[in-house]
Write an enzyme that holds these catalytic residues in place. Structure first.
Site, PDB file in Angstrom:
ATOM      1  N   THR A 111       0.873  -1.174   0.000  1.00 34.86           N
ATOM      2  CA  THR A 111       0.000   0.000   0.000  1.00 34.86           C
ATOM      3  C   THR A 111       0.903   1.213   0.000  1.00 34.86           C
ATOM      4  OG1 THR A 111      -1.811  -1.116   1.142  1.00 34.86           O
ATOM      5  CG2 THR A 111      -1.750   1.283   1.268  1.00 34.86           C
ATOM      6  N   LYS A 186      -7.316   1.645  -3.180  1.00 38.70           N
ATOM      7  CA  LYS A 186      -7.001   1.272  -1.792  1.00 38.70           C
ATOM      8  C   LYS A 186      -7.220   2.463  -0.866  1.00 38.70           C
ATOM      9  CE  LYS A 186      -5.621  -1.172   1.696  1.00 38.70           C
ATOM     10  NZ  LYS A 186      -4.344  -1.879   1.813  1.00 38.70           N
ATOM     11  N   LYS A 254      -0.033   5.659   8.307  1.00 41.86           N
ATOM     12  CA  LYS A 254       0.718   5.764   7.052  1.00 41.86           C
ATOM     13  C   LYS A 254      -0.222   5.849   5.862  1.00 41.86           C
ATOM     14  CE  LYS A 254       1.907   2.354   4.741  1.00 41.86           C
ATOM     15  NZ  LYS A 254       1.446   1.626   3.512  1.00 41.86           N
TER      16      LYS A 254
END
Length: 307
Positions: A111, A186, A254
């Site tokens: 990711t 995502k 993050k």
């Protein structure tokens, strides 16, 4: 069946030579499914002991550098932490690209940002290597069960080449558009997930403080309009004050940083996401960045009277 992965019926297909880079809580079982599906897998991990452990468990090879892992592979897969980690394992004399031959394919399950997917995709193309960005959703349990959902960016022909291998550890693989599209999807996923988690945490804490039997309430709610995977999975662990990951607060922070960077670029308005990101930052400041994201409940609930 090896204990880190659960039984699954694999699609039949030609065994391929694969390199897998990154053996964290997701990558370890994903690479295991590839091995169980009959592929020849060589792994690399920054912590070599983890690579040796995986190699002993699945009776396959490990390599000392990403370039060495990639040297004999037709397809190279990676699942690492962030943009910088991805660049580190992809570029340079010991990076995967240095070992890859023309006509091979790199599949990135990290990711990361949409920008790094485009950046490394262009670098790969200059060496006649195809690139698919393919972030994953489903958590550690999904990886162990081989039931992840994968959202992809790249060319259709590269996606179709990648699909049979990815289905070793996925229940669905979907091409969303050109390079970077998987990462953008995502980000959409994470926005939705944190919104659901915050709503669930508030609902559970509200009901508990009001004196409801929340275990009974969950059994009712999961049969109605509020039902969701998050409710069914995280509701019971919230009530039990069980915040073992799962997916940790630091990794969600993050991911939300990536979301906010993209939102700033496009002008998207994310008022609720910003508030929830601040909640996660508060949890991290309290020293619990390695707890599961469901610990949002802990900011709202009564002291741990059920411990």
């Amino acid at each position: 069946m090896n204990p880190s992965i659960q039984p699954k019926q694999y699609e039949s297909g030609r065994p391929q030579k694969v390199a897998f880079i990154g053996l964290g809580v997701m990558g370890y079982p994903m690479a295991g499914h590839l091995a169980q599906a009959g592929h020849q897998v060589t792994v690399y991990n920054r912590n070599q002991a983890k690579a040796e452990q995986w190699s002993a468990q699945f009776k396959q090879a490990w390599a000392a550098t990403p370039a060495q892992a990639a040297a004999q592979a037709d397809i190279v897969m990676a699942c690492v932490g962030n943009d910088d980690d991805l660049r580190a394992i992809f570029q340079g004399p010991d990076g995967a690209l240095a070992g890859m031959k023309a006509g091979s394919l790199f599949i990135d399950h990290t990711t990361a940002s949409a920008n790094v997917a485009r950046e490394l995709g262009a670098l790969a193309a200059s060496k006649q290597v195809a690139f698919v960005d393919a972030p994953i959703s489903g958590g550690q349990a999904g990886a162990q069960k081989g039931m992840l959902s994968i959202m992809c960016g790249g060319h259709a022909q590269d996606m179709e080449r990648a699909r049979p291998l990815m289905m070793s550890y996925a229940q669905a693989c979907t091409l969303m558009g050109p390079l970077g599209s998987g990462q953008l999807c995502k980000m959409v996923n994470q926005i939705a997930v944190v919104g659901l988690l915050q709503g669930l945490a508030e609902a559970m804490a509200f009901g508990e403080r009001a004196g409801l039997d929340m275990e009974q309430a969950l059994s009712v709610l999961t049969k109605g309009a509020a039902r969701s995977w998050q409710m069914e999975t995280k509701g019971p662990t919230m009530l039990a004050r069980d915040f073992q990951p799962g997916f940790t607060v630091n990794w969600m922070l993050k991911d939300l940083d990536l979301v906010q960077q993209e939102a700033q670029r496009t002008g998207a308005q994310l008022p609720a996401t910003r508030l929830i990101q601040a909640q996660f930052a508060k949890i991290a400041e309290q020293g619990h960045s390695d707890w599961d994201v469901s610990t949002l409940f802990n900011l709202l609930a009564r002291p741990n009277d059920k411990a």
